[in-house]
Write a protein that holds these residues in place. Sequence first.
Motif, PDB file in Angstrom:
ATOM      1  N   TRP A   1      28.350   6.935  19.541  1.00  0.00           N
ATOM      2  CA  TRP A   1      27.915   8.436  18.412  1.00  0.00           C
ATOM      3  C   TRP A   1      28.248   7.825  17.527  1.00  0.00           C
ATOM      4  O   TRP A   1      27.923   8.626  16.197  1.00  0.00           O
ATOM      5  N   GLY A   2      29.435   7.099  17.024  1.00  0.00           N
ATOM      6  CA  GLY A   2      30.220   6.644  15.930  1.00  0.00           C
ATOM      7  C   GLY A   2      28.965   5.982  14.996  1.00  0.00           C
ATOM      8  O   GLY A   2      28.533   6.258  13.784  1.00  0.00           O
ATOM      9  N   ALA A   3      28.458   5.054  15.623  1.00  0.00           N
ATOM     10  CA  ALA A   3      27.666   3.874  15.064  1.00  0.00           C
ATOM     11  C   ALA A   3      26.214   4.391  14.260  1.00  0.00           C
ATOM     12  O   ALA A   3      25.822   4.074  13.472  1.00  0.00           O
ATOM     13  N   GLN A   4      25.940   5.357  15.733  1.00  0.00           N
ATOM     14  CA  GLN A   4      24.808   6.374  14.795  1.00  0.00           C
ATOM     15  C   GLN A   4      24.797   6.965  13.819  1.00  0.00           C
ATOM     16  O   GLN A   4      23.818   7.304  13.192  1.00  0.00           O
ATOM     17  N   VAL A   5      25.696   7.698  13.921  1.00  0.00           N
ATOM     18  CA  VAL A   5      26.046   8.690  12.881  1.00  0.00           C
ATOM     19  C   VAL A   5      26.650   7.999  11.134  1.00  0.00           C
ATOM     20  O   VAL A   5      26.840   8.741  10.349  1.00  0.00           O
ATOM     21  N   ILE A   6      27.236   7.429  11.491  1.00  0.00           N
ATOM     22  CA  ILE A   6      28.104   6.043  10.263  1.00  0.00           C
ATOM     23  C   ILE A   6      26.378   5.778   9.884  1.00  0.00           C
ATOM     24  O   ILE A   6      26.662   5.729   8.165  1.00  0.00           O
ATOM     25  N   THR A   7      25.674   4.553  10.675  1.00  0.00           N
ATOM     26  CA  THR A   7      25.062   4.062   9.584  1.00  0.00           C
ATOM     27  C   THR A   7      23.466   5.255   9.721  1.00  0.00           C
ATOM     28  O   THR A   7      23.529   5.089   8.488  1.00  0.00           O
ATOM     29  N   GLY A   8      23.926   6.375   9.762  1.00  0.00           N
ATOM     30  CA  GLY A   8      22.994   7.382   8.924  1.00  0.00           C
ATOM     31  C   GLY A   8      23.188   7.009   7.940  1.00  0.00           C
ATOM     32  O   GLY A   8      22.082   8.346   7.340  1.00  0.00           O
ATOM     33  N   PHE A   9      24.570   7.422   7.325  1.00  0.00           N
ATOM     34  CA  PHE A   9      24.419   7.849   6.105  1.00  0.00           C
ATOM     35  C   PHE A   9      23.508   6.780   5.143  1.00  0.00           C
ATOM     36  O   PHE A   9      23.439   7.148   3.890  1.00  0.00           O
ATOM     37  N   PHE A  10      23.674   5.850   5.592  1.00  0.00           N
ATOM     38  CA  PHE A  10      22.431   4.772   4.503  1.00  0.00           C
ATOM     39  C   PHE A  10      21.034   5.267   4.705  1.00  0.00           C
ATOM     40  O   PHE A  10      21.019   5.314   3.219  1.00  0.00           O
ATOM     41  N   SER A  11      20.794   6.452   4.810  1.00  0.00           N
ATOM     42  CA  SER A  11      19.189   6.664   5.950  1.00  0.00           C
ATOM     43  C   SER A  11      19.676   8.441   4.311  1.00  0.00           C
ATOM     44  O   SER A  11      18.738   8.663   4.219  1.00  0.00           O
ATOM     45  N   ALA A  12      20.319   8.342   3.946  1.00  0.00           N
ATOM     46  CA  ALA A  12      20.360   9.537   2.723  1.00  0.00           C
ATOM     47  C   ALA A  12      20.062   9.160   1.646  1.00  0.00           C
ATOM     48  O   ALA A  12      18.917   9.998   1.099  1.00  0.00           O
ATOM     49  N   PHE A  13      20.291   7.551   1.394  1.00  0.00           N
ATOM     50  CA  PHE A  13      19.855   6.884  -0.581  1.00  0.00           C
ATOM     51  C   PHE A  13      17.763   7.112  -0.305  1.00  0.00           C
ATOM     52  O   PHE A  13      16.767   6.319   0.917  1.00  0.00           O
ATOM     53  N   PRO A  14      17.451   7.292  -0.895  1.00  0.00           N
ATOM     54  CA  PRO A  14      15.970   8.097  -1.386  1.00  0.00           C
ATOM     55  C   PRO A  14      15.252   6.424  -0.861  1.00  0.00           C
ATOM     56  O   PRO A  14      15.690   5.620  -1.419  1.00  0.00           O
ATOM     57  N   LEU A  15      14.200   5.733  -0.398  1.00  0.00           N
ATOM     58  CA  LEU A  15      13.307   5.400  -0.544  1.00  0.00           C
ATOM     59  C   LEU A  15      13.761   3.677   0.255  1.00  0.00           C
ATOM     60  O   LEU A  15      13.537   2.612   1.605  1.00  0.00           O
ATOM     61  N   VAL A  16      15.099   3.603  -0.324  1.00  0.00           N
ATOM     62  CA  VAL A  16      15.969   2.667   0.383  1.00  0.00           C
ATOM     63  C   VAL A  16      16.855   2.350   1.466  1.00  0.00           C
ATOM     64  O   VAL A  16      16.832   1.418   2.180  1.00  0.00           O
ATOM     65  N   GLY A  17      17.025   3.463   1.864  1.00  0.00           N
ATOM     66  CA  GLY A  17      18.290   4.249   3.149  1.00  0.00           C
ATOM     67  C   GLY A  17      17.658   3.426   3.636  1.00  0.00           C
ATOM     68  O   GLY A  17      18.772   2.771   5.186  1.00  0.00           O
TER      69      GLY A  17
END
Length: 436
Positions: free
Chosen positions: A159-175
């Motif tokens: 779940w740490g991997a799930q949450v931390i890699t989810g940070f990148f999805s915050a960036f529009p288009l490329v996240g």
Amino acid sequence: MSFAWAKQYEPKAPLMRWLDERLPLPRLVYGAIGGGYPVPRNLNYWWNFGVLAGLFLTIQIVTGIVLAMWYYASADGAFNSVEHIMRDVNAGWALRYIHMNGASFFFIVTYIHIFRGLYYGSYKAPRELVWMLGLVIYLLMMATAFMGYVLPWGQMSYWGAQVITGFFSAFPLVGEPVRVWLLGGYAPDQAALTRFFSLHYLLPFVIAAVVILHIWALHIPGSSNPTGVDVKEEKDTLPFHPFYTAKDGWAAAAFLTVFALFVYFAPNYLGHPDNYIPANPLATPAHIVPEWYFWPFYAILRAFTVDFILPAKLWGVLAMFSSILILFFLPWLDKSPVRSGSYRPVFKRFFLLLVLDVLILGFCGGAPATPLYVAISQLAAAYYFAHFLIILPLVSAFERTLPLPDSISSSALHGEKREAAPAGIMPRRGATAIAE
């Protein structure tokens, strides 16, 4: 640090002369850590933590190589392979606990090393590149530690991997495409585990290479010192060996003793109990937290709760990354001509507030995301950025500093007059008198 009075390497043994003529490795080692490297004579124990960081990096690389011989990077077998190492491999439990706690101690000595640099102005000219290379090492450490935390494939790892890699999805288009590229899919699975294992194995060697650059860059201007005064003459320095090798050895023995106490008596104190539960994508832990050394940044991430122009999640991610990137600009944010905080009374008070602020952020990052802790995180995050962007430039512009000593020697000897000792009697001034 090159001075005319630095003693040159002169091999005496025939074998060493033959080797030095063809491959000057002995000359290189002597110039880097031997009597050929003069160091300011007034270095205190805060300067031991760079060597301690190198020591724990070596421990991590050696134990990591051995553990990799037994680890199985499979979503079905990773957790069981760690249990196999702990239960069936000879001394496997010791190797795993040394590696696991070694990561925490590596960050402890690195954080002390960074805050020592902040207090004594080690980021100021002419050592800007030394400071920046140190920050690059720190960023590589964070990436390596995150990927290593995923490898046991326990509940908190997954779940740490799930949450931390989810940070990148915050960036529009490329996240989201970047997140999918990192994981090799839409959720942590076999592809993600394989990638993280390969990178976790590779990055420590990259860190070691940047450490060499860091030391190389340090040797050009030479080590800083507690007074911040430049070396002016021969009596301001001592040879690194034997004076500082002995001092570093004592500090290493003391720190390794504390490290051994954790490994043998409290091996899981710095970890999370949920990581002893196999990863389950269908059961979310009640409280997802990263490792303790990421807590201040996690608190900054969670401090943003309101959408304002941009989504709150994106603000949090930007603030989290900016909290580290801002350190690269310290040489230009702090324009005070005085390096050492010991001679900057106003700066010293705000530095202590910064240390307290980071500790508060760390506490809030490890606590549940209740309204109270989120509010405290918001205040602490605001002060963190205000310290570097507002307070530090203003203090450096208007602060009245204390007078600096004339030289390193005058500070180290506290104004004592060096008198000749009677025949047969050694003056009681320790290593400084002996070196003279």
